[in-house]
Design a protein around this motif. Structure first.
Motif, PDB file in Angstrom:
ATOM      1  N   LEU A 205      43.185  32.910  40.547  1.00 15.28           N
ATOM      2  CA  LEU A 205      42.568  34.231  40.669  1.00 15.28           C
ATOM      3  C   LEU A 205      43.215  35.015  41.803  1.00 15.28           C
ATOM      4  O   LEU A 205      43.536  36.201  41.659  1.00 15.28           O
ATOM      5  N   VAL A 206      43.449  34.360  42.929  1.00 14.91           N
ATOM      6  CA  VAL A 206      44.095  35.005  44.063  1.00 14.91           C
ATOM      7  C   VAL A 206      45.533  35.378  43.712  1.00 14.91           C
ATOM      8  O   VAL A 206      46.007  36.478  44.047  1.00 14.91           O
ATOM      9  N   LEU A 249      44.394  48.258  52.898  1.00 16.70           N
ATOM     10  CA  LEU A 249      43.182  47.620  53.406  1.00 16.70           C
ATOM     11  C   LEU A 249      42.105  47.560  52.333  1.00 16.70           C
ATOM     12  O   LEU A 249      41.415  46.542  52.181  1.00 16.70           O
ATOM     13  N   MET A 250      41.970  48.634  51.554  1.00 20.50           N
ATOM     14  CA  MET A 250      40.993  48.651  50.471  1.00 20.50           C
ATOM     15  C   MET A 250      41.381  47.682  49.359  1.00 20.50           C
ATOM     16  O   MET A 250      40.518  47.165  48.637  1.00 20.50           O
ATOM     17  N   VAL A 256      40.178  39.119  50.432  1.00 22.55           N
ATOM     18  CA  VAL A 256      40.034  38.437  51.721  1.00 22.55           C
ATOM     19  C   VAL A 256      38.610  37.919  51.890  1.00 22.55           C
ATOM     20  O   VAL A 256      38.386  36.771  52.311  1.00 22.55           O
ATOM     21  N   VAL A 257      37.630  38.749  51.553  1.00 26.87           N
ATOM     22  CA  VAL A 257      36.229  38.322  51.632  1.00 26.87           C
ATOM     23  C   VAL A 257      35.975  37.166  50.667  1.00 26.87           C
ATOM     24  O   VAL A 257      35.323  36.169  51.013  1.00 26.87           O
ATOM     25  N   PHE A 258      36.486  37.296  49.457  1.00 26.43           N
ATOM     26  CA  PHE A 258      36.332  36.235  48.462  1.00 26.43           C
ATOM     27  C   PHE A 258      36.985  34.934  48.938  1.00 26.43           C
ATOM     28  O   PHE A 258      36.410  33.850  48.825  1.00 26.43           O
ATOM     29  N   GLY A 259      38.186  35.048  49.489  1.00 24.82           N
ATOM     30  CA  GLY A 259      38.879  33.861  49.977  1.00 24.82           C
ATOM     31  C   GLY A 259      38.176  33.213  51.153  1.00 24.82           C
ATOM     32  O   GLY A 259      38.196  31.987  51.300  1.00 24.82           O
ATOM     33  N   TRP A 260      37.520  34.026  51.995  1.00 25.42           N
ATOM     34  CA  TRP A 260      36.810  33.471  53.150  1.00 25.42           C
ATOM     35  C   TRP A 260      35.655  32.591  52.694  1.00 25.42           C
ATOM     36  O   TRP A 260      35.439  31.502  53.230  1.00 25.42           O
TER      37      TRP A 260
END
Length: 276
Positions: A205-206, A249-250, A256-260
């Protein structure tokens, strides 16, 4: 002085080296974050500005000029559907290779992995012509198919690595109890292999979300992903650094949030087969 309070020089060096590498890796992301809240003049000022009055004008302009939500929707749809389709194809293939090996299994796996060594540009012309003749240029479907095929070798390898560690005796016991193939897959293999399926799906997915080459060459305004949105801020007049940073950034914020939140599964997927 207590021996417990002694800090060895080696520990200090390792700590400083770890912080240096961390700052080196995260500096581009931090600078991107700062630049996104600057004006265009502030973004290109020399020397660089670290203290300034932040503005949200760049984010408003990105949304008004480029319809951020459309590109974000395309990214979500193409990455999620390509991952699900890839898992639907890769899981049966990995299952057959892990539990019904033949003398050609390793050769097939190596051949699949070798396809990732070819530069993507080598397949651009035939894939572009196929998409053009089939009317799939600038569509989500074209990217879903390409993303699925490009990630399929990685998916098969990762799932094969996870499945082959499942004891064969468990499946044999299920067969002896009269389980059908579907029951064996649903009631035995799926629960035992859920960790592998999750880590494989998250990693791919990433990879699909971050894929830029095919998005830039096969899509434009209608089927473009966030990578297409970012590229649109490069013009013959130059780069609009502040707006480019805001768009970037958008684009990276959701993944990034999903990966965290899924970092444990991602690390497991990235290190598959390394530690047993």
């Amino acid at each position: 002085m207590s021996r417990h309070s002694h800090v060895s020089p080696a520990l200090v060096v390792r700590t400083l080296a770890a912080w240096a590498v961390t700052l080196l890796l995260f500096f581009p992301l931090g600078w991107l974050f700062l630049t996104a809240f600057k004006t265009e003049l502030q973004a290109i000022s020399v020397p660089p500005l670290f203290l300034f009055e932040p503005t949200l004008a760049n984010f408003h302009e990105v949304q008004e000029r480029s319809d951020y939500l459309l590109y974000a929707k395309n990214s979500v749809v193409t990455s999620v559907l390509s991952t699900l389709l890839g898992l639907a194809i890769a899981a049966p293939a990995a299952y057959s290779m892990a539990f019904f090996k033949s003398k050609h299994t390793k050769d097939i796996l190596m051949w699949m992995l070798s396809t990732k060594m070819m530069p993507a540009v080598g397949a651009l012309v035939p894939i572009y012509v196929l998409a053009q003749t089939s009317g799939l240029l600038d569509t989500q479907l074209a990217l879903i198919i390409v993303f699925t095929l490009s990630n399929l070798p990685i998916m098969v390898w990762m799932l094969y690595s996870h499945f082959k560690d499942i004891p064969h005796e468990i499946l044999e016991a299920a067969r002896m109890d009269g389980a059908t193939l579907w029951q064996e897959l649903r009631l035995v293999l799926l629960p035992l292999g859920m960790g592998g399926l999750a880590s494989t799906g998250l990693l791919c997915l990433v990879l699909s979300w971050n894929e830029a080459f095919w998005s830039l060459n096969l899509t434009a305004a209608n089927g473009g992903t966030l990578a297409t949105l970012i590229a649109s801020y490069s013009s013959p007049e130059g780069l609009f650094w502040a707006k480019l940073s805001a768009a970037s950034l958008m684009a990276i914020a959701p993944i990034v949030v999903f990966g965290w939140f899924s970092q444990k599964q991602l690390v497991q997927g990235l290190t598959f087969g390394a530690v047993k």
